[in-house]
Structures are given as C-alpha cells and as structure tokens.
Design a protein around this motif. Structure first.
Motif, PDB file in Angstrom:
ATOM      1  N   TYR A  50      10.594   1.929  23.482  1.00  0.00           N
ATOM      2  CA  TYR A  50      10.997   2.704  24.649  1.00  0.00           C
ATOM      3  C   TYR A  50      10.506   1.972  25.887  1.00  0.00           C
ATOM      4  O   TYR A  50       9.346   1.563  25.946  1.00  0.00           O
ATOM      5  N   VAL A  51      11.365   1.808  26.865  1.00  0.00           N
ATOM      6  CA  VAL A  51      11.004   1.177  28.134  1.00  0.00           C
ATOM      7  C   VAL A  51      11.415   2.144  29.231  1.00  0.00           C
ATOM      8  O   VAL A  51      12.589   2.492  29.352  1.00  0.00           O
ATOM      9  N   GLU A  52      10.439   2.592  30.015  1.00  0.00           N
ATOM     10  CA  GLU A  52      10.702   3.614  31.023  1.00  0.00           C
ATOM     11  C   GLU A  52      10.048   3.248  32.359  1.00  0.00           C
ATOM     12  O   GLU A  52       9.003   2.602  32.373  1.00  0.00           O
ATOM     13  N   PRO A  53      10.639   3.688  33.464  1.00  0.00           N
ATOM     14  CA  PRO A  53      10.147   3.314  34.797  1.00  0.00           C
ATOM     15  C   PRO A  53       9.013   4.194  35.318  1.00  0.00           C
ATOM     16  O   PRO A  53       9.085   4.742  36.413  1.00  0.00           O
ATOM     17  N   TYR A  54       7.984   4.334  34.525  1.00  0.00           N
ATOM     18  CA  TYR A  54       6.851   5.178  34.916  1.00  0.00           C
ATOM     19  C   TYR A  54       5.547   4.479  34.562  1.00  0.00           C
ATOM     20  O   TYR A  54       5.522   3.589  33.730  1.00  0.00           O
ATOM     21  N   GLU A  55       4.467   4.950  35.170  1.00  0.00           N
ATOM     22  CA  GLU A  55       3.144   4.508  34.729  1.00  0.00           C
ATOM     23  C   GLU A  55       2.838   5.238  33.425  1.00  0.00           C
ATOM     24  O   GLU A  55       3.337   6.326  33.177  1.00  0.00           O
ATOM     25  N   TYR A  56       2.017   4.614  32.598  1.00  0.00           N
ATOM     26  CA  TYR A  56       1.671   5.192  31.303  1.00  0.00           C
ATOM     27  C   TYR A  56       0.154   5.265  31.253  1.00  0.00           C
ATOM     28  O   TYR A  56      -0.515   4.238  31.211  1.00  0.00           O
ATOM     29  N   TYR A  57      -0.391   6.466  31.277  1.00  0.00           N
ATOM     30  CA  TYR A  57      -1.838   6.612  31.414  1.00  0.00           C
ATOM     31  C   TYR A  57      -2.607   6.474  30.107  1.00  0.00           C
ATOM     32  O   TYR A  57      -3.783   6.158  30.128  1.00  0.00           O
TER      33      TYR A  57
END
Length: 105
Positions: A50-57
């Motif tokens: 999965y590649v998404e335009p968000y930060e991943y905490y």
C-alpha cells in the motif's frame, strides 16, 4: 515537480512491486526534501503493498531524500546503501527493516 506529481510517479513505479514473499509487516515513511517536499508511506501487509500520501506514525523506518534520489533508487540506478553512505539518503528507525526495502524495489 509538485508533491502530487512525485507521489503519483512513486505510486505508479511501486504498483508492480512483488511483495508476495514478504511475510512480515513493514511500514516506511518517505520524507521528500527540496522541490515537491512532502511525506508519504509504503506499507507491506499480508502480502500486499500500500502506498498512500500520508505520514505513518507507527513506522519501522523513515527515509529522507530528494525526489531525484528516490527515483534513482526505485529505478535501480542508485543503490540505497550507496546513497546512504554518500549522504544522499538519510534513514531513521529500524535499520534491519529499512534494508528490506531492497527486496521490492
């Protein structure tokens, strides 16, 4: 290049990545510096990427580089370890899991 263009290009380049052999959960955040600055994440979960335009905490590692450097790494024109060694790529977090990125790029 804008952030949106960079993200779209990365997502396209990663769409055919074979992660079916990776059994563990991997979560990477990419912080793009310079032109098109922004962050996105790539996560390998249950044999899917999965590649998404968000930060991943809850990430295993953060990769920090320019879009130009990232594209060279994805295209196989620059080894990520070499990029790290010469300072073009910074890595924070779990280095062992960060090295697994090479398995699907």
């Amino acid at each position: 290049m804008t952030y949106e263009e960079i993200f779209a290009t990365v997502k396209e380049k990663f769409k055919d990545a074979d992660v079916s052999g990776i059994q563990e959960h991997l979560a990477y955040q990419f912080n793009i510096t310079g032109e098109g600055e922004g962050a996105f994440y790539a996560e390998v979960k249950e044999g899917q990427l999965y590649v998404e335009p968000y930060e991943y905490y809850d990430r295993d590692a953060i990769f920090i580089c320019s879009a130009k450097t990232l594209f060279k790494i994805i295209d196989g024109k620059l080894d990520p370890v070499a990029a790290f060694t010469v300072g073009k790529l910074k890595v924070e977090g779990n280095i062992d899991k960060a090295l697994k990125l090479k398995e699907f790029i």
